[in-house]
Every structure is written in structure tokens, then in C-alpha cells.
Design a protein around this motif. Structure first.
Motif, PDB file in Angstrom:
ATOM      1  N   TYR A   4      -5.969   5.006   6.695  1.00 14.74           N
ATOM      2  CA  TYR A   4      -4.918   6.017   6.816  1.00 14.74           C
ATOM      3  C   TYR A   4      -5.424   7.292   6.162  1.00 14.74           C
ATOM      4  O   TYR A   4      -5.888   7.276   5.023  1.00 14.74           O
ATOM      5  CB  TYR A   4      -3.625   5.542   6.136  1.00 14.74           C
ATOM      6  N   ASP A   5      -5.303   8.399   6.889  1.00 18.77           N
ATOM      7  CA  ASP A   5      -5.941   9.636   6.485  1.00 18.77           C
ATOM      8  C   ASP A   5      -5.115  10.829   6.954  1.00 18.77           C
ATOM      9  O   ASP A   5      -4.235  10.691   7.805  1.00 18.77           O
ATOM     10  CB  ASP A   5      -7.332   9.671   7.147  1.00 18.77           C
ATOM     11  N   TYR A   6      -5.417  11.975   6.400  1.00 21.27           N
ATOM     12  CA  TYR A   6      -4.915  13.246   6.920  1.00 21.27           C
ATOM     13  C   TYR A   6      -6.075  14.213   6.845  1.00 21.27           C
ATOM     14  O   TYR A   6      -6.573  14.512   5.752  1.00 21.27           O
ATOM     15  CB  TYR A   6      -3.711  13.745   6.124  1.00 21.27           C
ATOM     16  N   SER A   7      -6.529  14.676   7.984  1.00 25.15           N
ATOM     17  CA  SER A   7      -7.768  15.449   8.040  1.00 25.15           C
ATOM     18  C   SER A   7      -7.735  16.739   7.224  1.00 25.15           C
ATOM     19  O   SER A   7      -8.782  17.237   6.839  1.00 25.15           O
ATOM     20  CB  SER A   7      -8.125  15.752   9.496  1.00 25.15           C
ATOM     21  N   LEU A   8      -6.564  17.281   6.925  1.00 25.68           N
ATOM     22  CA  LEU A   8      -6.474  18.516   6.157  1.00 25.68           C
ATOM     23  C   LEU A   8      -6.228  18.292   4.666  1.00 25.68           C
ATOM     24  O   LEU A   8      -6.170  19.253   3.903  1.00 25.68           O
ATOM     25  CB  LEU A   8      -5.368  19.410   6.731  1.00 25.68           C
ATOM     26  N   ALA A   9      -6.097  17.052   4.250  1.00 25.45           N
ATOM     27  CA  ALA A   9      -5.862  16.755   2.831  1.00 25.45           C
ATOM     28  C   ALA A   9      -7.151  16.988   2.035  1.00 25.45           C
ATOM     29  O   ALA A   9      -8.252  16.776   2.548  1.00 25.45           O
ATOM     30  CB  ALA A   9      -5.372  15.323   2.658  1.00 25.45           C
ATOM     31  N   PRO A  10      -7.049  17.404   0.781  1.00 22.46           N
ATOM     32  CA  PRO A  10      -8.244  17.731   0.001  1.00 22.46           C
ATOM     33  C   PRO A  10      -9.093  16.535  -0.429  1.00 22.46           C
ATOM     34  O   PRO A  10     -10.303  16.652  -0.526  1.00 22.46           O
ATOM     35  CB  PRO A  10      -7.687  18.448  -1.223  1.00 22.46           C
ATOM     36  N   SER A  11      -8.513  15.390  -0.680  1.00 21.04           N
ATOM     37  CA  SER A  11      -9.314  14.280  -1.212  1.00 21.04           C
ATOM     38  C   SER A  11      -9.924  13.346  -0.167  1.00 21.04           C
ATOM     39  O   SER A  11     -11.018  12.852  -0.387  1.00 21.04           O
ATOM     40  CB  SER A  11      -8.496  13.465  -2.215  1.00 21.04           C
ATOM     41  N   PRO A  12      -9.286  13.063   0.953  1.00 18.36           N
ATOM     42  CA  PRO A  12      -9.857  12.084   1.861  1.00 18.36           C
ATOM     43  C   PRO A  12     -11.169  12.429   2.563  1.00 18.36           C
ATOM     44  O   PRO A  12     -11.843  11.527   3.028  1.00 18.36           O
ATOM     45  CB  PRO A  12      -8.763  11.856   2.896  1.00 18.36           C
ATOM     46  N   ASP A  32       0.579  12.551   9.010  1.00 14.12           N
ATOM     47  CA  ASP A  32       0.838  13.991   8.978  1.00 14.12           C
ATOM     48  C   ASP A  32       1.627  14.370   7.718  1.00 14.12           C
ATOM     49  O   ASP A  32       2.852  14.246   7.669  1.00 14.12           O
ATOM     50  CB  ASP A  32       1.586  14.405  10.241  1.00 14.12           C
ATOM     51  N   LEU A  33       0.895  14.830   6.715  1.00 17.27           N
ATOM     52  CA  LEU A  33       1.534  15.185   5.448  1.00 17.27           C
ATOM     53  C   LEU A  33       2.445  16.394   5.592  1.00 17.27           C
ATOM     54  O   LEU A  33       3.457  16.487   4.898  1.00 17.27           O
ATOM     55  CB  LEU A  33       0.468  15.461   4.381  1.00 17.27           C
ATOM     56  N   ARG A  34       2.096  17.303   6.479  1.00 16.42           N
ATOM     57  CA  ARG A  34       2.951  18.484   6.680  1.00 16.42           C
ATOM     58  C   ARG A  34       4.318  18.106   7.243  1.00 16.42           C
ATOM     59  O   ARG A  34       5.311  18.754   6.948  1.00 16.42           O
ATOM     60  CB  ARG A  34       2.275  19.479   7.607  1.00 16.42           C
ATOM     61  N   ALA A  35       4.349  17.056   8.048  1.00 13.61           N
ATOM     62  CA  ALA A  35       5.613  16.575   8.619  1.00 13.61           C
ATOM     63  C   ALA A  35       6.285  15.569   7.675  1.00 13.61           C
ATOM     64  O   ALA A  35       7.291  14.980   8.027  1.00 13.61           O
ATOM     65  CB  ALA A  35       5.376  15.949   9.980  1.00 13.61           C
ATOM     66  N   ARG A  36       5.663  15.356   6.501  1.00 13.42           N
ATOM     67  CA  ARG A  36       6.186  14.453   5.464  1.00 13.42           C
ATOM     68  C   ARG A  36       6.197  12.991   5.908  1.00 13.42           C
ATOM     69  O   ARG A  36       7.017  12.197   5.467  1.00 13.42           O
ATOM     70  CB  ARG A  36       7.564  14.897   4.993  1.00 13.42           C
ATOM     71  N   ALA A  37       5.253  12.625   6.770  1.00 13.45           N
ATOM     72  CA  ALA A  37       5.153  11.243   7.255  1.00 13.45           C
ATOM     73  C   ALA A  37       4.854  10.265   6.135  1.00 13.45           C
ATOM     74  O   ALA A  37       5.182   9.087   6.231  1.00 13.45           O
ATOM     75  CB  ALA A  37       4.087  11.143   8.342  1.00 13.45           C
ATOM     76  N   GLN A  38       4.253  10.762   5.053  1.00 13.83           N
ATOM     77  CA  GLN A  38       3.948   9.896   3.914  1.00 13.83           C
ATOM     78  C   GLN A  38       5.208   9.432   3.184  1.00 13.83           C
ATOM     79  O   GLN A  38       5.153   8.506   2.386  1.00 13.83           O
ATOM     80  CB  GLN A  38       2.982  10.597   2.943  1.00 13.83           C
ATOM     81  N   LEU A  39       6.330  10.044   3.478  1.00 12.24           N
ATOM     82  CA  LEU A  39       7.592   9.671   2.831  1.00 12.24           C
ATOM     83  C   LEU A  39       8.434   8.717   3.681  1.00 12.24           C
ATOM     84  O   LEU A  39       9.514   8.301   3.253  1.00 12.24           O
ATOM     85  CB  LEU A  39       8.400  10.934   2.500  1.00 12.24           C
ATOM     86  N   GLU A  40       7.936   8.386   4.865  1.00 13.16           N
ATOM     87  CA  GLU A  40       8.655   7.441   5.721  1.00 13.16           C
ATOM     88  C   GLU A  40       8.495   6.028   5.172  1.00 13.16           C
ATOM     89  O   GLU A  40       7.473   5.681   4.578  1.00 13.16           O
ATOM     90  CB  GLU A  40       8.130   7.522   7.152  1.00 13.16           C
ATOM     91  N   ALA A  41       9.504   5.221   5.379  1.00 15.02           N
ATOM     92  CA  ALA A  41       9.527   3.864   4.830  1.00 15.02           C
ATOM     93  C   ALA A  41       8.301   3.049   5.219  1.00 15.02           C
ATOM     94  O   ALA A  41       7.752   2.311   4.399  1.00 15.02           O
ATOM     95  CB  ALA A  41      10.803   3.142   5.267  1.00 15.02           C
ATOM     96  N   ALA A  42       7.841   3.182   6.454  1.00 15.30           N
ATOM     97  CA  ALA A  42       6.686   2.402   6.909  1.00 15.30           C
ATOM     98  C   ALA A  42       5.439   2.728   6.095  1.00 15.30           C
ATOM     99  O   ALA A  42       4.670   1.837   5.739  1.00 15.30           O
ATOM    100  CB  ALA A  42       6.436   2.650   8.388  1.00 15.30           C
ATOM    101  N   PHE A  43       5.223   4.011   5.799  1.00 18.09           N
ATOM    102  CA  PHE A  43       4.046   4.373   5.005  1.00 18.09           C
ATOM    103  C   PHE A  43       4.252   4.036   3.534  1.00 18.09           C
ATOM    104  O   PHE A  43       3.330   3.576   2.859  1.00 18.09           O
ATOM    105  CB  PHE A  43       3.679   5.853   5.167  1.00 18.09           C
ATOM    106  N   LEU A  44       5.442   4.248   3.016  1.00 16.54           N
ATOM    107  CA  LEU A  44       5.718   3.909   1.612  1.00 16.54           C
ATOM    108  C   LEU A  44       5.533   2.422   1.345  1.00 16.54           C
ATOM    109  O   LEU A  44       5.178   2.030   0.237  1.00 16.54           O
ATOM    110  CB  LEU A  44       7.126   4.357   1.220  1.00 16.54           C
ATOM    111  N   ALA A  45       5.741   1.593   2.357  1.00 22.06           N
ATOM    112  CA  ALA A  45       5.501   0.154   2.208  1.00 22.06           C
ATOM    113  C   ALA A  45       4.008  -0.119   2.030  1.00 22.06           C
ATOM    114  O   ALA A  45       3.624  -1.088   1.378  1.00 22.06           O
ATOM    115  CB  ALA A  45       6.040  -0.602   3.420  1.00 22.06           C
ATOM    116  N   LYS A  46       3.168   0.742   2.589  1.00 23.53           N
ATOM    117  CA  LYS A  46       1.721   0.595   2.453  1.00 23.53           C
ATOM    118  C   LYS A  46       1.218   1.207   1.154  1.00 23.53           C
ATOM    119  O   LYS A  46       0.324   0.681   0.515  1.00 23.53           O
ATOM    120  CB  LYS A  46       1.009   1.238   3.640  1.00 23.53           C
TER     121      LYS A  46
END
Length: 77
Positions: A4-12, A32-46
């Protein structure tokens, strides 16, 4: 295994470079961090920390730090 990645994020960026250098083909899911996908339940479970990168192994284990992911891939491949 899934990465799981975001191409525009500084660390990955170092992890995709490492994966390419090793010649590995690991399916990648863009979070998509800009769309706040990292805050969705499916990703938070990961990753409850809501950050990328995340390497999810076939057994369900998840690594959430770039250096830990690179170290794991180096030892495994």
C-alpha cells in the motif's frame, strides 16, 4: 503479498525503488491521501496509524515502516 503506497507521499518512495532494484513484482494499492482514503475503515483495519507505506504479507502480517519493509524484503529475497 500487497504493498500500500501513495506515490506523492514523502516517505514511501524508497520502498518502491527497493522493490524495483530487487526485481520483485508486488501488487501495489494506491492509497489516495489527498482524498483521505487512509482514514477509511478498510485501511485503518490494515494500519491503525493511518500512514503509508504498508506491506501486507500473505499471512496477514503488516509492516508499516519503510526500513522494516526493506529489511524484510532483503532477508526474504
Amino acid at each position: 503479498m500487497r504493498f500500500y503506497d501513495y506515490s506523492l507521499a514523502p516517505s514511501p518512495p524508497k520502498v518502491p525503488l527497493f522493490i524495483a532494484e530487487k526485481g520483485l513484482e508486488i501488487p501495489t494499492v494506491e492509497v489516495d491521501l489527498r482524498a483521505r482514503a487512509q482514514l477509511e475503515a478498510a485501511f485503518l483495519a490494515k494500519n491503525p496509524g493511518a500512514t503509508v507505506p504498508v506491506l501486507e504479507l500473505d499471512d496477514g502480517t503488516r509492516l508499516t515502516e519503510s526500513l522494516a519493509i526493506c529489511h524484510y524484503l532483503e532477508r526474504t529475497y
